[in-house]
Structures are given as structure tokens and as C-alpha cells.
Design an enzyme around this catalytic site. Structure first.
Site, mmCIF file in Angstrom:
data_model
loop_
_atom_site.group_PDB
_atom_site.id
_atom_site.type_symbol
_atom_site.label_atom_id
_atom_site.label_comp_id
_atom_site.label_asym_id
_atom_site.label_seq_id
_atom_site.Cartn_x
_atom_site.Cartn_y
_atom_site.Cartn_z
ATOM 1 N N GLU A 229 0.892 -1.173 0.000
ATOM 2 C CA GLU A 229 0.000 0.000 0.000
ATOM 3 C C GLU A 229 0.919 1.209 0.000
ATOM 4 O OE1 GLU A 229 -1.183 3.239 1.645
ATOM 5 O OE2 GLU A 229 -1.722 2.002 3.379
ATOM 6 N N CYS A 266 -2.411 7.951 5.121
ATOM 7 C CA CYS A 266 -2.431 7.596 3.702
ATOM 8 C C CYS A 266 -3.760 7.949 3.050
ATOM 9 C CB CYS A 266 -2.128 6.114 3.527
ATOM 10 S SG CYS A 266 -3.120 5.035 4.575
#
Length: 489
Positions: A229, A266
Site C-alpha cells: 500500500e 495515507c
């Protein structure tokens, strides 16, 4: 902190392989109890864990206490999911010898891949690091874990590692089921990614780091999966009716989300897109007011702060980008604007600026807004601030943004990721290396297992989840019907 040597890593992997051959035979309950015991050992660390993490990361105690609770919840919830067995996708099709040609008995389950390397994240010292979601998922699948500590919070990582070691001893886990590796240099990560005994990698961090690991893993003689990720700008589309009715409240909501945790999430909304209008002017005015009264705080560590300042300067120096709001002090909170055409012509503006920054794109009409959506790269999230009427008049936009994100949010901010089975925390490249899987929720266990089919195997030789009498009492799809029923001979 001294980096682990290649010799030390070789020894760790030899032990992990030996542990794998034992651990993969452990029952789902044994694996689940191991994870629950880790959660108890983390709890037992008490204030020492919080104080250590606070000293290494600049994160306030309330945030760390909340993240510790999330980490403990992950371990317990993934333990429950491990035991439930749904992640194995067990399916059985019984034989039909009378059919022409005869139909064989086929039974499918999932088996663990082998030793998994987990790279700790810098911005979540608990939940995405040594004892975080990737580690829990790998343990649930039946894989040993080699955790590479993030150098920014090595002491914190070591405390978490010791909790896992204690749990392993209490649960009589095989020696080598877990290891803790030190590494500030790229060479350590590179050596791990290329090691023939490593069978999968979990990573949360920058695009450059994740892509480097992905490329290394795919250049191996036997490639392995890398579940990385890698970040996202998480675009937010403000549609006309919603903006007209709620300009001020939207500005307050987004100002809070952009600056939450100094933008070090994020899922931080780094791009806001709307059609140029009087309501947008009101939104920008309120957004400016909200940003200018906020006080910046220290970022996680010098590396993140330096990278933020560098990326921010690069973005603000692009032609056509104008600053509209800025806080005082170091690590500034910043809002800038640009036209849709400026954004479309400049790939640099598409890059993530990891920190408390957002770029507002002013479009001339909804067609330009659609062009923005079609030009965007893969994202973890995309948000629509819109009324039902807005959605109905922007159907093409809705279709376009579904193609680029892993989580589509309506009238809420992207910061905050619920740990649940229905959550998806991943997205098309470059948000992640495999958009089918995410790092949040028990479905993440599937990343570290592979399907295997048993054909015409005697019942007594089958793994428990495939046996006729279903000793694990798990749900299985038998002849296309989901059931816990036994199979009668």
C-alpha cells in the site's frame, strides 16, 4: 541501531522455514489463540509502550492510546476470523459416478504460502508495523513472520516484538515463527525481498519503497507476491448542489481532515475538485479561515518532515499553482489552487505530498471535472460530496471514479479506516500493487494463502475443513450451497 547482517537474516530464514512446516499444521484455534495472546502481551506493556512511541514519533499519547486499542482489536478480530475459516473459501463438489463422463470428487481450500516479510510503516508505529494487520493476517494464514522494524521507531518496534516472542513461548509456537530484523539501509530490504526462502511481502509506505520491493520480487527466479500500500492523493469531488447548500460546513470538515495528524495519513484528502462558482468562492474563503487559525505541530520524524517540505516546495513552484491559505511556523499547513487545465498538463501535481497540504482544482464546467477524474491514477479513496440530485446529473463522473479507487465515499471524509470485513483499504496501481486485496479487515488473510484442490481423496486423508463431517463447523460451499451441514456418504 545496527542493521542485521546477511548471515543473521539467512539464519532467521532457515528457522522460519523449519517453523513453517510445523506452524502450518497448527489448528485454526491454535493460531487464533496465539494472536489473542499477542494482544494480551501488548496490553501488558502499559505506559512503557505509549511513552516509548511518543518519544520516537512525536505522536501525542491520546493518539497512540487509540492506535494501540485499534491494534489489539485487529489481533482479536482477525483471530476470530481465522477460526471462522471463511478466508479459506472452502468449496466441495461431490462425485457423480453415474454421469458420463464420471464426475470426480473435488474439494478446494487454502494453504499458507510460507515465511512472510512485513515492513513496518513509519506513520503507524502499532497498527501497521511489527504487530500490525499484516503480521496478524500472516499468522492467521499459517505463515511465520519476519518483521523489518522501521528505523524511525525501532525501540517501539522492539517492545512489540518482545510481546510477540512472549506470546509465542506461552502458546508453544515453533521456534522461528517470528523474527525481528533491523535495517535502516535499502540493502537489508533488498536482501529480504530477494531471499529465496521468503514467499510474500507486506508493505505500507511510500510509492518509491513499495515499487522497489515489487520490482525486486518480480525479478527473482521465482517471483513472489508483494502486497504494498503505497499512498494516494484521495481526491474529493464537490458537486454543485451540495456545495451551494453546505459550502461553509464542507470547508470546516475538509480543513479538519486535511490537517488531521499533520496530514500523516495515507487517506489524507490531497486533492479537491469543483466547478468555479460563487459557492466555491465561499468554500475557499471558509477553508482559508480554518487553516490560518490552526497551529502546526511536529511531524513524525525528520525524514517525513524533510520529504514533506521538499515535495511541497516542488508542488508550489509549478506554473499556475497559487497559495490561498497557510498557517504560521514550521511544517506549514497549506492550501493551494490551480485550474483544471494546469492540473491536466502537469503530472507533478498528481503526486502525493505526504503532509497537511491540499490542492483545489477549479474547473470551468462538469466536463472538465470528468476529465480530471479520467486523468487520475489509482487511489485508495475517492470522495463525492453530493446530493442525490447531483449524483443523478453526474452519472458519467460516478462511473469514472469507480474505476480509480478502492473505497468510494459519499458525504464523508476519507480519513478514518474502519477495521471490518466490508472495508477495502487498497486500490488500483499506484495506490497498491494488487487492487484485489487490502491491508485492513480479515479478508487480508487471503493475501498469504493459496488455493489447493484435492481430487478423489479419501476422507480420512483430507484436511479437517474438507472432511465430510465438517469437524471445524465452518461454512463451506457444498455443491453450490453455502452450509455447515455434514456430507452424507
Amino acid at each position: 541501531m545496527v542493521d542485521s547482517t546477511t548471515q543473521e537474516i539467512d539464519e532467521i530464514l532457515d528457522k522460519a522455514v523449519d517453523a513453517f512446516h510445523q506452524y502450518k499444521t497448527y489448528s485454526l484455534k491454535q493460531r487464533a489463540d496465539f494472536m489473542r495472546t499477542i494482544a494480551l502481551e501488548i496490553t501488558a506493556l502499559g505506559d512503557e509502550l505509549i511513552n516509548t512511541a511518543a518519544s520516537e514519533t512525536n505522536l501525542p499519547a491520546p493518539r497512540l492510546i487509540g492506535e494501540r486499542a485499534r491494534t489489539i482489536f485487529q489481533l482479536n478480530s482477525y483471530a476470530e476470523a481465522t477460526e471462522a475459516g471463511n478466508w479459506m473459501n472452502v468449496s466441495i463438489d461431490t462425485a457423480d459416478p453415474a454421469r458420463t463422463p464420471p464426475k470426480p470428487d473435488t474439494r478446494k481450500t487454502c494453504v499458507p504460502l510460507g515465511p512472510v516479510v512485513v515492513f513496518g510503516a513509519s506513520n503507524f508505529p502499532f497498527a501497521y508495523s511489527t504487530a500490525g494487520g499484516d503480521t496478524a493476517c500472516a499468522f492467521g494464514a499459517g505463515c511465520p513472520v519476519i518483521a523489518k522494524a522501521h528505523p524511525a521507531h525501532f525501540k517501539t518496534s522492539s517492545l512489540m516484538a518482545e510481546a510477540i516472542f512472549k506470546a509465542a513461548r506461552k502458546c508453544n509456537m515453533p521456534n522461528g515463527v517470528f523474527a525481528h530484523v533491523r535495517g535502516a539501509s535499502f540493502e537489508v530490504g533488498s536482501y529480504l525481498a530477494g531471499h529465496p526462502q521468503v514467499k510474500a511481502i507486506g508493505f505500507t509506505g511510500s510509492f518509491s519503497g513499495g515499487k522497489a520491493l515489487f520490482d525486486l520480487a518480480n525479478r527473482r527466479s521465482v517471483p513472489i507476491p508483494v502486497f504494498a500500500e503505497m499512498g494516494s492523493i484521495n481526491p474529493v469531488f464537490l458537486l454543485p448542489e451540495k456545495l451551494m447548500n453546505e459550502a461553509d460546513s464542507l470547508a470546516k470538515q475538509l480543513a479538519s481532515s486535511v490537517t488531521l495528524g499533520m496530514g500523516q495519513f495515507c487517506t489524507n484528502p490531497g486533492l479537491i475538485i469543483a466547478v468555479d462558482s460563487e459557492p466555491l468562492d465561499r468554500f475557499l474563503y471558509q477553508l482559508k479561515k480554518e487553516i490560518e487559525v490552526l497551529a502546526p505541530s511536529k511531524m513524525l520524524h525528520e525524514g517525513i518532515e524533510s520529504n514533506y517540505e521538499q515535495k511541497l516546495a516542488q508542488a508550489l513552484n509549478q506554473k499556475g499553482v497559487q497559495i490561498i491559505a497557510s498557517s504560521a511556523g514550521l511544517s506549514k499547513l497549506m492550501i493551494a489552487t490551480a485550474t483544471a487545465q494546469t492540473f491536466l498538463k502537469n503530472p507533478i501535481l498528481h503526486q502525493e505530498v505526504f503532509g497537511p497540504y491540499a490542492l483545489v482544482i477549479q474547473c470551468t464546467n462538469k466536463e472538465e471535472m470528468l476529465s480530471i477524474a479520467k486523468a487520475l491514477e489509482g487511489q485508495l479513496t475517492t470522495t463525492l460530496m453530493a446530493t442525490v440530485a447531483d449524483i443523478k446529473t453526474h452519472g458519467e463522473l460516478l462511473n469514472a471514479i469507480q474505476e480509480i479507487c478502492g473505497r468510494l465515499i459519499f458525504n464523508n471524509v476519507p480519513t478514518g479506516v474502519e477495521v471490518s470485513l466490508s472495508m477495502h483499504h487498497g486500490g488500483p496501481f499506484p495506490a497498491s500493487t494488487d487492487s484485489r486485496f487490502g491491508a485492513v479487515g480479515a479478508d487480508g488473510i487471503k493475501r498469504f494463502a493459496r488455493p489447493i484442490c484435492y481430487q478423489n481423496c479419501e476422507d480420512e486423508l483430507l484436511p479437517d475443513e474438507l472432511k465430510n463431517h465438517n469437524p471445524l463447523q465452518i461454512f463451506r460451499t457444498v455443491n453450490n450451497v453455502l452450509t455447515k451441514d455434514v456430507i452424507l456418504n
